[in-house]
Write a protein that holds these residues in place. Structure first.
Motif, mmCIF file in Angstrom:
data_model
loop_
_atom_site.group_PDB
_atom_site.id
_atom_site.type_symbol
_atom_site.label_atom_id
_atom_site.label_comp_id
_atom_site.label_asym_id
_atom_site.label_seq_id
_atom_site.Cartn_x
_atom_site.Cartn_y
_atom_site.Cartn_z
ATOM 1 N N TYR A 19 -58.664 -64.746 -42.104
ATOM 2 C CA TYR A 19 -58.494 -64.841 -43.643
ATOM 3 C C TYR A 19 -57.189 -65.175 -44.139
ATOM 4 C CZ TYR A 19 -59.441 -63.414 -48.509
ATOM 5 O OH TYR A 19 -59.624 -63.554 -49.681
ATOM 6 N N ASN A 20 -57.159 -66.072 -45.067
ATOM 7 C CA ASN A 20 -55.905 -66.381 -45.714
ATOM 8 C C ASN A 20 -54.547 -66.874 -44.730
ATOM 9 O OD1 ASN A 20 -55.049 -66.128 -48.693
ATOM 10 N ND2 ASN A 20 -53.383 -64.476 -47.839
ATOM 11 N N SER A 21 -54.953 -67.329 -43.700
ATOM 12 C CA SER A 21 -54.145 -67.861 -42.881
ATOM 13 C C SER A 21 -53.574 -68.993 -43.335
ATOM 14 C CB SER A 21 -54.604 -68.228 -41.477
ATOM 15 O OG SER A 21 -53.917 -68.758 -40.546
ATOM 16 N N PRO A 22 -52.480 -69.456 -43.491
ATOM 17 C CA PRO A 22 -51.731 -70.941 -44.162
ATOM 18 C C PRO A 22 -51.931 -72.021 -43.248
ATOM 19 C CG PRO A 22 -49.818 -69.473 -43.656
ATOM 20 C CD PRO A 22 -51.354 -68.925 -43.166
ATOM 21 N N GLN A 43 -45.673 -77.754 -47.511
ATOM 22 C CA GLN A 43 -45.240 -76.517 -47.124
ATOM 23 C C GLN A 43 -46.080 -75.484 -48.283
ATOM 24 O OE1 GLN A 43 -41.037 -75.069 -48.226
ATOM 25 N NE2 GLN A 43 -40.763 -77.497 -48.199
ATOM 26 N N LEU A 44 -46.533 -74.186 -47.431
ATOM 27 C CA LEU A 44 -46.933 -73.375 -48.444
ATOM 28 C C LEU A 44 -46.016 -72.820 -49.371
ATOM 29 C CD1 LEU A 44 -49.500 -71.243 -48.486
ATOM 30 C CD2 LEU A 44 -48.110 -69.735 -47.190
ATOM 31 N N LEU A 45 -46.664 -72.606 -50.471
ATOM 32 C CA LEU A 45 -45.599 -71.899 -51.808
ATOM 33 C C LEU A 45 -46.151 -70.623 -52.018
ATOM 34 C CD1 LEU A 45 -43.433 -72.138 -53.761
ATOM 35 C CD2 LEU A 45 -45.160 -73.074 -55.465
ATOM 36 N N LEU A 46 -47.539 -70.484 -52.055
ATOM 37 C CA LEU A 46 -47.978 -69.274 -52.584
ATOM 38 C C LEU A 46 -49.594 -68.972 -52.069
ATOM 39 C CD1 LEU A 46 -47.664 -68.586 -56.654
ATOM 40 C CD2 LEU A 46 -46.389 -67.128 -54.642
ATOM 41 N N ARG A 47 -49.907 -67.870 -51.726
ATOM 42 C CA ARG A 47 -51.514 -67.659 -51.474
ATOM 43 C C ARG A 47 -51.817 -66.501 -52.190
ATOM 44 N NH1 ARG A 47 -50.780 -66.252 -45.096
ATOM 45 N NH2 ARG A 47 -48.618 -65.620 -45.375
ATOM 46 N N HIS A 48 -53.016 -66.485 -52.883
ATOM 47 C CA HIS A 48 -53.380 -65.574 -53.955
ATOM 48 C C HIS A 48 -53.608 -64.046 -53.457
ATOM 49 C CE1 HIS A 48 -57.563 -65.384 -52.268
ATOM 50 N NE2 HIS A 48 -57.784 -64.203 -52.820
ATOM 51 N N ILE A 49 -53.717 -64.066 -52.142
ATOM 52 C CA ILE A 49 -54.028 -62.586 -51.681
ATOM 53 C C ILE A 49 -52.880 -62.075 -51.582
ATOM 54 C CG2 ILE A 49 -53.659 -63.331 -49.263
ATOM 55 C CD1 ILE A 49 -56.717 -61.065 -50.566
ATOM 56 N N SER A 50 -51.524 -62.583 -51.533
ATOM 57 C CA SER A 50 -50.317 -61.889 -51.235
ATOM 58 C C SER A 50 -49.831 -61.446 -52.646
ATOM 59 C CB SER A 50 -49.391 -62.857 -50.889
ATOM 60 O OG SER A 50 -49.972 -63.545 -49.555
ATOM 61 N N ARG A 51 -50.241 -62.091 -53.685
ATOM 62 C CA ARG A 51 -49.846 -61.742 -55.153
ATOM 63 C C ARG A 51 -48.178 -61.669 -55.307
ATOM 64 N NH1 ARG A 51 -53.805 -60.292 -58.472
ATOM 65 N NH2 ARG A 51 -52.323 -59.311 -60.026
ATOM 66 N N GLU A 52 -47.807 -62.744 -54.635
ATOM 67 C CA GLU A 52 -46.247 -62.576 -54.410
ATOM 68 C C GLU A 52 -45.758 -63.486 -55.366
ATOM 69 O OE1 GLU A 52 -45.607 -63.675 -50.309
ATOM 70 O OE2 GLU A 52 -47.173 -65.310 -50.732
ATOM 71 N N SER A 53 -44.151 -63.491 -55.822
ATOM 72 C CA SER A 53 -43.711 -64.490 -56.613
ATOM 73 C C SER A 53 -42.560 -65.211 -55.568
ATOM 74 C CB SER A 53 -42.822 -64.002 -57.782
ATOM 75 O OG SER A 53 -42.051 -64.847 -58.330
ATOM 76 N N ILE A 54 -42.665 -66.446 -55.600
ATOM 77 C CA ILE A 54 -41.904 -67.233 -54.506
ATOM 78 C C ILE A 54 -41.258 -68.251 -55.487
ATOM 79 C CG2 ILE A 54 -41.970 -68.836 -52.597
ATOM 80 C CD1 ILE A 54 -42.905 -66.123 -51.708
ATOM 81 N N LYS A 55 -39.966 -68.194 -55.271
ATOM 82 C CA LYS A 55 -39.133 -69.206 -56.157
ATOM 83 C C LYS A 55 -39.318 -69.159 -57.532
ATOM 84 C CE LYS A 55 -38.684 -72.546 -52.275
ATOM 85 N NZ LYS A 55 -38.550 -73.730 -51.948
#
Lengths: 109, 113
Positions: B98-101, A45-57
């Motif tokens: 773009y950036n689609s998981p 499962q997805l944890l993080l993506r760089h574009i979002s600049r978010e903190s997950i868990k």
């Protein structure tokens, strides 16, 4: 060709210790970068993506274009963070993701 | 929530058999992928499809073929199974953009004896 390198196969820490899972990539353009996690007996499962600049868990990851790195960090590891972590890259204009070989994180109590 | 369903969780086949692995997604994603997951090797892309009847080879296509007759379904075919194809097979889908998981299925663990 694009490439993702995760130099550590296994990372073992004690609960409460900081964690850094390394990811380096080779790609001359602007990459899309992701961290995926697989807990025991669960789907990837997805944890993080760089574009979002978010903190997950409690995890964060910063893209460093100069060092071509996207390391995953958490200041205080928890036992439930024990899992397999994969770094992945998608080149601009393509829809396929290239994955690294993965790092198994073990967090001991 | 996106659901990617792989028809079998475990399969045991004999060397030389033709094997079909099926995958269905329910979110109208254009792109579908087959990876194999092996310890120490990570996820390696076998084939992907960006539209119905369209496919592209990934990094390790030898010994495999694929079929995408409908948008929601992507099949992986092992023409003549061999023991070195014993592995965990993961199907995934993704929207174009773009950036689609990627969204993954549960995986099919195939053992070829």
């Amino acid at each position: 060709a694009q490439r993702v390198t995760q130099p550590e196969k296994l990372l073992s820490v004690f609960k409460g210790a900081p964690v850094e899972l390394k990811c380096n990539y080779s790609y001359s353009g602007s990459p899309e970068l992701f961290w995926y996690v697989q807990y025991s007996r669960q789907r990837l499962q997805l944890l993080l993506r760089h574009i979002s600049r978010e903190s997950i868990k409690g995890f964060t990851a910063d893209l460093n274009k100069g060092e071509t790195s996207f390391h995953l960090k958490k200041p205080f590891a928890q036992e439930e963070d024990s899992a397999m972590y994969y770094c992945a890259l998608s080149a601009l204009g393509t829809d396929k993701l290239i994955f690294g070989t993965g790092t198994r994180l073990q967090v001991f109590p | 929530d996106v659901k990617v369903t792989q028809s079998s969780r475990y399969l045991v086949k004999r060397t030389g058999e033709k094997v079909f692995l099926e995958c269905v997604q329910d979110m109208d994603h254009e792109n579908m992928f087959w990876y194999r997951q092996d310890p120490g090797l990570g996820l390696r892309l076998i084939y992907f499809s960006y539209d119905v009847k369209m496919k592209e080879k990934g990094d390790i296509p030898e010994g495999y073929s694929v079929s995408r007759e409908k948008k929601e379904r992507f099949s992986l075919i092992l023409e003549s199974a061999s023991t070195n194809q014993t592995s965990m097979y993961l199907c995934a889908s993704r929207l174009t953009g773009y950036n689609s998981p990627l969204h993954f299925g549960n995986g099919t663990r195939l053992t070829v004896t």
